[in-house]
Design a protein around this motif. Structure first.
Motif, PDB file in Angstrom:
ATOM      1  N   VAL A  25       0.863  -1.179   0.000  1.00 58.55           N
ATOM      2  CA  VAL A  25       0.000   0.000   0.000  1.00 58.55           C
ATOM      3  C   VAL A  25       0.898   1.227   0.000  1.00 58.55           C
ATOM      4  N   GLU A  26       0.611   2.179  -0.883  1.00 58.44           N
ATOM      5  CA  GLU A  26       1.406   3.397  -0.967  1.00 58.44           C
ATOM      6  C   GLU A  26       0.882   4.450  -0.002  1.00 58.44           C
ATOM      7  N   PHE A  27       1.784   5.342   0.421  1.00 60.68           N
ATOM      8  CA  PHE A  27       1.392   6.499   1.224  1.00 60.68           C
ATOM      9  C   PHE A  27       1.980   7.749   0.588  1.00 60.68           C
ATOM     10  N   ASP A  28       1.305   8.882   0.818  1.00 61.64           N
ATOM     11  CA  ASP A  28       1.766  10.140   0.241  1.00 61.64           C
ATOM     12  C   ASP A  28       2.450  10.998   1.298  1.00 61.64           C
ATOM     13  N   ALA A  29       2.945  12.160   0.884  1.00 61.47           N
ATOM     14  CA  ALA A  29       3.660  13.057   1.787  1.00 61.47           C
ATOM     15  C   ALA A  29       2.779  13.513   2.947  1.00 61.47           C
ATOM     16  N   ALA A  30       1.500  13.717   2.704  1.00 62.74           N
ATOM     17  CA  ALA A  30       0.605  14.165   3.774  1.00 62.74           C
ATOM     18  C   ALA A  30       0.533  13.133   4.898  1.00 62.74           C
ATOM     19  N   ALA A  31       0.450  11.860   4.563  1.00 59.18           N
ATOM     20  CA  ALA A  31       0.408  10.803   5.576  1.00 59.18           C
ATOM     21  C   ALA A  31       1.735  10.717   6.322  1.00 59.18           C
ATOM     22  N   LEU A  48      -0.071   2.393  11.267  1.00 60.83           N
ATOM     23  CA  LEU A  48      -0.804   3.157  10.269  1.00 60.83           C
ATOM     24  C   LEU A  48      -2.193   3.509  10.758  1.00 60.83           C
ATOM     25  N   GLU A  49      -2.671   4.650  10.300  1.00 59.93           N
ATOM     26  CA  GLU A  49      -4.094   4.959  10.372  1.00 59.93           C
ATOM     27  C   GLU A  49      -4.550   5.027   8.930  1.00 59.93           C
ATOM     28  N   THR A  50      -5.728   4.466   8.664  1.00 57.80           N
ATOM     29  CA  THR A  50      -6.200   4.346   7.287  1.00 57.80           C
ATOM     30  C   THR A  50      -7.657   4.778   7.158  1.00 57.80           C
ATOM     31  N   GLU A  51      -8.063   4.976   5.921  1.00 59.87           N
ATOM     32  CA  GLU A  51      -9.464   5.212   5.564  1.00 59.87           C
ATOM     33  C   GLU A  51      -9.806   4.263   4.437  1.00 59.87           C
ATOM     34  N   GLY A  52     -11.049   3.848   4.365  1.00 62.57           N
ATOM     35  CA  GLY A  52     -11.487   2.982   3.278  1.00 62.57           C
ATOM     36  C   GLY A  52     -11.093   1.543   3.500  1.00 62.57           C
ATOM     37  N   ALA A  53     -11.309   0.739   2.461  1.00 62.56           N
ATOM     38  CA  ALA A  53     -10.996  -0.691   2.530  1.00 62.56           C
ATOM     39  C   ALA A  53     -10.735  -1.216   1.129  1.00 62.56           C
ATOM     40  N   GLY A  54     -10.112  -2.367   1.067  1.00 61.11           N
ATOM     41  CA  GLY A  54      -9.846  -3.012  -0.216  1.00 61.11           C
ATOM     42  C   GLY A  54      -9.043  -2.123  -1.147  1.00 61.11           C
ATOM     43  N   GLU A  55      -9.507  -1.997  -2.389  1.00 63.16           N
ATOM     44  CA  GLU A  55      -8.816  -1.167  -3.386  1.00 63.16           C
ATOM     45  C   GLU A  55      -8.840   0.310  -3.010  1.00 63.16           C
TER      46      GLU A  55
END
Length: 67
Positions: A25-31, A48-55
């Motif tokens: 899973v990729e992360f961006d600069a904001a994360a 990690l803290e995440t939003e959403g699921a799957g794709e």
């Protein structure tokens, strides 16, 4: 959620992690910036803290895992 750091580009402050099931899973600069880190090395355990699921899973925060 926990994962292992896989890639990190200090120029863009973005990268990717491998979830414990092996999913990348990729992360961006904001994360990355939200976690207050200055550097991330491949193989480091992260939380990690995440939003959403799957794709649609999106990382919103990356911090180092502490015990």
């Amino acid at each position: 959620m926990h994962a292992t750091s896989y890639t990190y580009d200090p120029e863009t402050r973005s990268g990717s992690v491998l979830l414990d099931d092996g999913t990348p899973v990729e992360f961006d600069a904001a994360a990355f910036d939200a976690g207050g880190l200055r550097l991330l090395r491949p193989g480091q355990r992260v939380r990690l803290e995440t939003e959403g699921a799957g794709e649609g899973l999106r990382i919103t925060l990356v911090t180092l895992q502490t015990l």
